[in-house]
Design a protein around this motif. Structure first.
Motif, short mmCIF file in Angstrom:
data_model
loop_
_atom_site.label_atom_id
_atom_site.label_comp_id
_atom_site.label_asym_id
_atom_site.label_seq_id
_atom_site.Cartn_x
_atom_site.Cartn_y
_atom_site.Cartn_z
N ASP A 1 0.81 -1.25 0.17
CA ASP A 1 -0.19 -0.13 -0.33
C ASP A 1 0.47 0.97 0.08
O ASP A 1 1.32 1.53 1.39
CB ASP A 1 -0.98 0.12 1.16
N ASP A 2 0.97 1.99 -1.32
CA ASP A 2 2.03 3.63 -1.25
C ASP A 2 1.30 4.15 -1.28
O ASP A 2 -0.04 4.65 -2.14
CB ASP A 2 2.86 3.16 -3.04
N THR A 3 0.96 4.57 0.13
CA THR A 3 0.25 6.27 0.28
C THR A 3 0.49 6.64 0.21
O THR A 3 -0.91 7.67 -0.06
CB THR A 3 0.29 6.15 2.30
N ALA A 4 1.49 7.38 -0.57
CA ALA A 4 1.86 8.85 -1.19
C ALA A 4 1.19 8.76 -2.65
O ALA A 4 1.00 9.75 -3.35
CB ALA A 4 3.57 8.90 -0.91
N ARG A 5 1.24 7.47 -3.46
CA ARG A 5 1.57 7.91 -4.36
C ARG A 5 -0.50 6.86 -4.63
O ARG A 5 -1.63 6.66 -5.50
CB ARG A 5 1.66 6.78 -5.06
N LYS A 6 -1.44 6.66 -3.39
CA LYS A 6 -2.71 5.97 -3.26
C LYS A 6 -2.17 4.71 -4.52
O LYS A 6 -3.22 4.74 -5.17
CB LYS A 6 -3.74 7.13 -3.68
N ARG A 7 -1.50 3.88 -4.06
CA ARG A 7 -1.70 2.93 -5.01
C ARG A 7 -1.64 1.25 -4.35
O ARG A 7 -0.58 1.93 -3.17
CB ARG A 7 -0.63 3.22 -6.04
N VAL A 8 -2.02 0.27 -4.78
CA VAL A 8 -1.61 -0.70 -3.88
C VAL A 8 -1.76 -1.75 -4.42
O VAL A 8 -2.47 -1.89 -6.26
CB VAL A 8 -3.15 -0.91 -3.60
N THR A 9 -1.06 -3.09 -4.93
CA THR A 9 -0.42 -3.80 -5.65
C THR A 9 -0.18 -4.98 -4.84
O THR A 9 -0.08 -4.83 -3.37
CB THR A 9 1.16 -3.66 -5.68
N VAL A 10 -1.02 -5.40 -5.19
CA VAL A 10 -1.04 -7.06 -4.74
C VAL A 10 -1.35 -8.36 -5.50
O VAL A 10 -1.00 -8.13 -6.90
CB VAL A 10 -2.55 -7.40 -4.31
N SER A 11 -0.05 -9.23 -5.24
CA SER A 11 0.56 -10.43 -5.71
C SER A 11 -0.23 -11.56 -5.10
O SER A 11 -0.84 -11.94 -3.84
CB SER A 11 2.05 -10.36 -5.73
N GLY A 12 -1.08 -12.58 -6.17
CA GLY A 12 -1.73 -14.23 -5.07
C GLY A 12 -1.92 -15.28 -6.78
O GLY A 12 -1.77 -15.07 -7.30
N MET A 13 -1.96 -16.24 -6.08
CA MET A 13 -1.97 -17.54 -7.26
C MET A 13 -0.61 -17.05 -8.21
O MET A 13 -0.36 -17.19 -9.76
CB MET A 13 -2.79 -17.51 -7.32
N GLY A 14 0.32 -16.33 -8.18
CA GLY A 14 1.24 -16.02 -9.10
C GLY A 14 1.22 -14.84 -10.21
O GLY A 14 1.99 -14.88 -11.18
N ARG A 15 -0.41 -14.28 -9.37
CA ARG A 15 -0.37 -13.12 -11.03
C ARG A 15 -0.20 -11.57 -9.60
O ARG A 15 -0.15 -11.72 -8.03
CB ARG A 15 -1.66 -13.49 -11.50
N SER A 16 0.05 -10.70 -9.99
CA SER A 16 0.00 -8.84 -9.19
C SER A 16 -1.17 -8.34 -9.98
O SER A 16 -0.57 -8.20 -11.24
CB SER A 16 2.13 -9.09 -9.21
N ASN A 17 -1.99 -7.73 -9.30
CA ASN A 17 -2.09 -6.30 -9.96
C ASN A 17 -2.40 -5.06 -9.24
O ASN A 17 -1.78 -5.24 -8.23
CB ASN A 17 -3.98 -7.12 -10.18
N ASN A 18 -2.28 -3.93 -9.54
CA ASN A 18 -2.29 -2.54 -8.76
C ASN A 18 -3.38 -2.30 -9.40
O ASN A 18 -3.96 -2.20 -10.71
CB ASN A 18 -1.26 -2.15 -9.35
N ALA A 19 -3.70 -1.49 -8.79
CA ALA A 19 -5.23 -0.15 -8.07
C ALA A 19 -4.35 1.07 -7.63
O ALA A 19 -3.85 1.23 -6.96
CB ALA A 19 -6.08 -0.66 -7.59
N GLN A 20 -5.10 2.04 -8.79
CA GLN A 20 -4.98 3.46 -8.41
C GLN A 20 -5.65 4.57 -8.13
O GLN A 20 -6.63 4.69 -8.78
CB GLN A 20 -3.34 4.17 -9.11
N TRP A 21 -5.59 5.12 -7.42
CA TRP A 21 -6.74 6.12 -6.61
C TRP A 21 -6.76 7.54 -8.04
O TRP A 21 -5.38 7.88 -8.18
CB TRP A 21 -7.05 6.66 -5.61
N ILE A 22 -7.60 7.56 -9.18
CA ILE A 22 -6.90 8.45 -9.80
C ILE A 22 -7.95 9.53 -8.85
O ILE A 22 -7.38 10.43 -9.65
CB ILE A 22 -8.10 8.27 -11.13
N GLY A 23 -9.17 9.48 -8.97
CA GLY A 23 -9.84 11.49 -8.22
C GLY A 23 -11.05 11.02 -7.26
O GLY A 23 -11.62 9.78 -7.62
#
Length: 109
Positions: free
Chosen positions: A78-100
């Motif tokens: 959880d990158d609070t400075a960039r409001k970006r979350v990265t999660v890995s699971g079952m061999g895959r990784s995804n991220n979501a970011q707050w746009i506005g």
């Protein structure tokens, strides 16, 4: 010479064979969806955590428990400075970011 059919001699083996063939047929028909499943776990967790944390402004501990699933994730950032979350699971990784405020969080490929 006593000739009984295979089905009469081995009814349980026959039933297991039929079930196995049915299962393999189902797996073949659903192969695309089953291949996408690992991405769904990490993608859902990243997007929902981002929305919980940065759109709804809930505490991190609450959002962690909110997105907890029965299939565990192997990595979480959880990158609070960039409001970006990265999660890995079952061999895959995804991220979501707050746009506005108006757009909320976006799941990045």
């Amino acid at each position: 010479m006593n000739r009984r059919s295979f089905v009469r001699r081995r009814p349980f083996s026959t039933l297991l064979l039929i079930l196995l063939i049915a299962l393999l047929s189902w797996i073949w028909q659903e192969r695309v969806a089953l291949w996408a499943f690992p991405d769904i776990i990490s993608g859902y967790t990243a997007k929902e955590y981002c929305s919980c944390r940065y759109v709804m402004n809930n505490p991190a501990e609450y959002c962690q428990s909110y997105v907890k699933q029965w299939l565990p994730t192997s990595g979480f950032t959880d990158d609070t400075a960039r409001k970006r979350v990265t999660v890995s699971g079952m061999g895959r990784s995804n991220n979501a970011q707050w746009i506005g405020e108006r757009r909320g969080c976006l799941l990045n490929p």
